[in-house]
Design a protein around this motif. Structure first.
Motif, mmCIF file in Angstrom:
data_model
loop_
_atom_site.group_PDB
_atom_site.id
_atom_site.type_symbol
_atom_site.label_atom_id
_atom_site.label_comp_id
_atom_site.label_asym_id
_atom_site.label_seq_id
_atom_site.Cartn_x
_atom_site.Cartn_y
_atom_site.Cartn_z
ATOM 1 N N TYR A 112 16.701 63.876 32.781
ATOM 2 C CA TYR A 112 15.632 63.636 34.370
ATOM 3 C C TYR A 112 15.566 65.286 34.214
ATOM 4 O O TYR A 112 15.507 65.397 35.902
ATOM 5 C CB TYR A 112 16.844 62.546 34.418
ATOM 6 N N GLU A 113 15.536 65.776 33.817
ATOM 7 C CA GLU A 113 15.527 66.988 34.772
ATOM 8 C C GLU A 113 14.425 67.176 35.774
ATOM 9 O O GLU A 113 14.531 68.383 36.856
ATOM 10 C CB GLU A 113 15.718 68.201 33.196
ATOM 11 N N LEU A 114 13.537 67.200 34.909
ATOM 12 C CA LEU A 114 12.619 67.213 36.233
ATOM 13 C C LEU A 114 12.179 66.464 37.521
ATOM 14 O O LEU A 114 12.836 67.497 38.711
ATOM 15 C CB LEU A 114 10.804 67.000 35.432
ATOM 16 N N PRO A 115 13.083 64.997 37.143
ATOM 17 C CA PRO A 115 13.012 64.362 38.546
ATOM 18 C C PRO A 115 13.983 64.434 39.236
ATOM 19 O O PRO A 115 13.810 65.450 40.526
ATOM 20 C CB PRO A 115 12.735 62.908 38.377
ATOM 21 N N GLY B 34 16.130 54.826 35.172
ATOM 22 C CA GLY B 34 16.304 55.727 36.006
ATOM 23 C C GLY B 34 16.469 55.791 37.357
ATOM 24 O O GLY B 34 17.303 57.040 38.296
ATOM 25 N N ALA B 35 17.570 54.050 37.617
ATOM 26 C CA ALA B 35 18.269 54.176 38.305
ATOM 27 C C ALA B 35 19.069 54.960 38.645
ATOM 28 O O ALA B 35 19.702 55.224 39.871
ATOM 29 C CB ALA B 35 17.617 52.194 39.052
ATOM 30 N N VAL C 144 9.814 57.457 41.503
ATOM 31 C CA VAL C 144 9.884 55.852 41.129
ATOM 32 C C VAL C 144 8.982 56.446 39.599
ATOM 33 O O VAL C 144 7.695 57.052 39.148
ATOM 34 C CB VAL C 144 8.083 56.122 41.828
ATOM 35 N N PHE C 145 9.950 55.239 38.362
ATOM 36 C CA PHE C 145 9.123 55.370 37.572
ATOM 37 C C PHE C 145 8.167 54.299 36.831
ATOM 38 O O PHE C 145 7.991 53.560 37.359
ATOM 39 C CB PHE C 145 10.741 55.636 36.450
ATOM 40 N N GLY C 146 7.010 54.352 35.655
ATOM 41 C CA GLY C 146 6.178 53.697 35.177
ATOM 42 C C GLY C 146 4.898 53.424 36.184
ATOM 43 O O GLY C 146 4.976 52.603 36.074
ATOM 44 N N ALA C 147 4.555 54.305 37.070
ATOM 45 C CA ALA C 147 3.913 54.166 37.727
ATOM 46 C C ALA C 147 2.132 54.242 37.478
ATOM 47 O O ALA C 147 1.715 53.317 38.730
ATOM 48 C CB ALA C 147 3.801 55.248 38.735
ATOM 49 N N GLY C 148 1.895 54.708 36.267
ATOM 50 C CA GLY C 148 1.168 54.774 35.967
ATOM 51 C C GLY C 148 0.300 52.916 35.562
ATOM 52 O O GLY C 148 0.573 51.426 35.837
ATOM 53 N N ALA D 191 3.491 58.894 52.670
ATOM 54 C CA ALA D 191 2.691 58.526 53.888
ATOM 55 C C ALA D 191 4.734 57.849 54.843
ATOM 56 O O ALA D 191 4.617 57.522 55.836
ATOM 57 C CB ALA D 191 1.938 57.166 54.375
ATOM 58 N N GLY D 192 5.482 58.101 54.167
ATOM 59 C CA GLY D 192 6.525 57.559 54.320
ATOM 60 C C GLY D 192 6.584 55.521 54.442
ATOM 61 O O GLY D 192 7.218 55.451 55.665
ATOM 62 N N ARG D 193 5.836 55.003 53.476
ATOM 63 C CA ARG D 193 5.349 53.813 53.854
ATOM 64 C C ARG D 193 6.017 52.729 52.104
ATOM 65 O O ARG D 193 5.578 52.211 51.512
ATOM 66 C CB ARG D 193 4.568 52.829 53.385
ATOM 67 N N ALA D 194 7.595 53.857 51.736
ATOM 68 C CA ALA D 194 7.722 53.453 50.813
ATOM 69 C C ALA D 194 9.089 52.306 50.794
ATOM 70 O O ALA D 194 9.311 51.409 51.896
ATOM 71 C CB ALA D 194 9.388 54.154 50.093
ATOM 72 N N PRO D 195 9.140 50.850 49.754
ATOM 73 C CA PRO D 195 9.498 49.873 50.239
ATOM 74 C C PRO D 195 10.660 49.997 50.446
ATOM 75 O O PRO D 195 12.142 49.045 51.468
ATOM 76 C CB PRO D 195 9.783 49.156 48.099
ATOM 77 N N SER D 196 11.520 51.239 50.243
ATOM 78 C CA SER D 196 12.559 51.638 50.344
ATOM 79 C C SER D 196 13.040 52.993 51.101
ATOM 80 O O SER D 196 13.525 54.106 50.595
ATOM 81 C CB SER D 196 14.193 51.301 49.321
ATOM 82 N N PRO D 197 12.831 53.157 52.429
ATOM 83 C CA PRO D 197 12.683 54.151 53.244
ATOM 84 C C PRO D 197 13.533 54.559 52.934
ATOM 85 O O PRO D 197 13.690 56.113 53.367
ATOM 86 C CB PRO D 197 12.255 54.065 54.567
ATOM 87 N N GLU D 198 15.090 54.156 52.895
ATOM 88 C CA GLU D 198 16.244 54.896 52.550
ATOM 89 C C GLU D 198 16.304 55.629 51.202
ATOM 90 O O GLU D 198 17.185 56.620 51.057
ATOM 91 C CB GLU D 198 17.388 54.308 52.891
ATOM 92 N N GLY D 199 15.312 56.035 50.470
ATOM 93 C CA GLY D 199 15.524 56.521 49.149
ATOM 94 C C GLY D 199 15.577 55.611 48.184
ATOM 95 O O GLY D 199 16.503 53.919 48.079
ATOM 96 N N TYR D 200 15.054 55.551 46.753
ATOM 97 C CA TYR D 200 15.033 55.073 46.108
ATOM 98 C C TYR D 200 14.976 56.372 44.231
ATOM 99 O O TYR D 200 14.114 56.572 44.420
ATOM 100 C CB TYR D 200 13.843 54.308 45.834
ATOM 101 N N ALA D 201 15.568 54.922 43.722
ATOM 102 C CA ALA D 201 15.262 55.347 41.945
ATOM 103 C C ALA D 201 15.764 54.322 41.704
ATOM 104 O O ALA D 201 16.104 53.924 40.671
ATOM 105 C CB ALA D 201 16.636 56.453 41.661
#
Length: 351
Positions: free
Chosen positions: A62-65, A88-89, A104-108, A303-313
């Protein structure tokens, strides 16, 4: 937390699969307000205007993220390996949680493309009995469908939930037919490993069976896979690398289009059986198809429209709504066919 307007461009870390990288770059160019940077490896310093790093490359850790988050940028990953997505979480929760950043992982394709359809279908069911995913990726292979990854999975067993019982099935050994719509029809398919095998067996979906299957584009591919499974351990084909090279050439002779078929079966509130079928065809191949949900996740982060605006992994769950995904698929050149217990409602048509 919305991204600073001065940091609304994207850095794409390319996969090395030309068609996949080109499709992803084109999609991200549309979604990034301030444009796109591209690189094959992590740069010595992140450009000042980059607010998000999108990685199509495979990583063993997880060095890149961690580097992206430490630089104050969101991170979106298309790597489809089950362990990487599910772990990842835990690996990044503390880093992402500080500063409202998203990892966010597995976005494809897996689970990014599939999850919105599964989630919104499950909302209308009292119980989800089965989630069946069949993928014929076409000529351009990457991720779990890359020849070297397919061959590496030979001889291994995949843990999955079938009929509410935890069991194991051989990767590329347990064959079944997946019923895609006309004009493709049924395709012989074998198991592949994906995070979806676990994601949909937990709440809120909690399916009692989940299966992900891969369909070879040509009979020649199927024969080579079968022979390689038997003879590579004996030193034939120049080992796994030689067999992967031969399989890659055969894959290039198959259909360029990618076909992803989803079936969700369950019981509704009236205790009646229900089934929903969705099949997505993209003439540009699996890379072009995977780029579409990834682009939507990237756009939401910026755009700041994440389901968890406080931060998510964690996995790409809850990030995309079905209606917006259908619109993006249509705009991106894909066609969608739906069906139910009675079968498919029609053949693929151009959007």
């Amino acid at each position: 937390m919305s991204t600073d307007a001065s940091k609304s461009s994207v850095l794409l870390l390319r996969s090395g699969v030309a068609a996949f990288d080109a499709a992803l770059a084109a999609e991200l160019q549309r979604r990034a307000p301030s444009g796109l940077h591209q690189a094959d490896t992590w740069p010595s310093s992140l450009p000042d205007d980059v607010g998000l790093v999108c990685s199509a490359a495979e990583g063993s850790d997880y060095e890149l993220p961690k580097a992206a988050l430490a630089a104050g940028a969101h991170f979106v990953d298309l790597d489809d390996r089950r362990g990487r997505i599910l772990d990842g979480a835990e690996a990044l929760a503390d880093v992402a949680g500080s500063g409202g950043l998203q990892a966010v992982f597995g976005a494809g394709l897996l689970p990014g493309l599939i999850e919105p359809f599964v989630r919104e279908t499950a909302d209308g069911l009292r119980r989800v009995n089965e989630v069946l995913i069949g993928i014929a990726p076409g000529s351009e292979r990457f991720g779990v469908f890359a020849p070297e990854r397919l061959l590496a999975s030979m001889g291994t067993r995949i843990s999955m939930l079938l009929g509410a019982e935890q069991t194991e099935r051989e990767a590329l050994g347990d064959e079944r037919w997946i019923e895609h719509p006309a004009p493709v029809g049924p395709l012989q398919s074998v198991n592949v490993d994906a995070a979806d095998l676990e994601l949909y067996t937990k709440r809120p979906i909690k399916a009692t069976s989940v299966r992900v299957s891969f369909s070879q584009a040509t009979k020649a591919e199927r024969r080579l896979l079968q022979r390689a499974a038997k003879f590579v351990p004996r030193g034939w084909f120049g080992g796994a690398a030689g067999a992967a090279a031969r399989l890659g050439k055969l894959a290039g002779k198959g259909s360029g289009g990618a076909l992803v078929t989803l079936m969700v079966r369950g019981i509704d509130a009236k205790q009646l059986p229900r089934e929903r079928r969705v099949s997505i065809l993209h003439p540009g191949g699996a890379g072009a198809l995977a780029a579409i949900p990834a682009g939507l996740v990237v756009e939401r982060c910026l755009a700041g429209r994440a389901p968890s605006p406080e931060g998510y992994a964690g996995p790409a769950e809850g990030w995309i709504q079905e209606a917006e995904l259908l619109e993006a698929l249509s705009q991106g050149g894909a066609s969608v066919v739906e069906g139910d217990l009675g079968g498919w409602r029609g053949a693929h048509t151009a959007s």
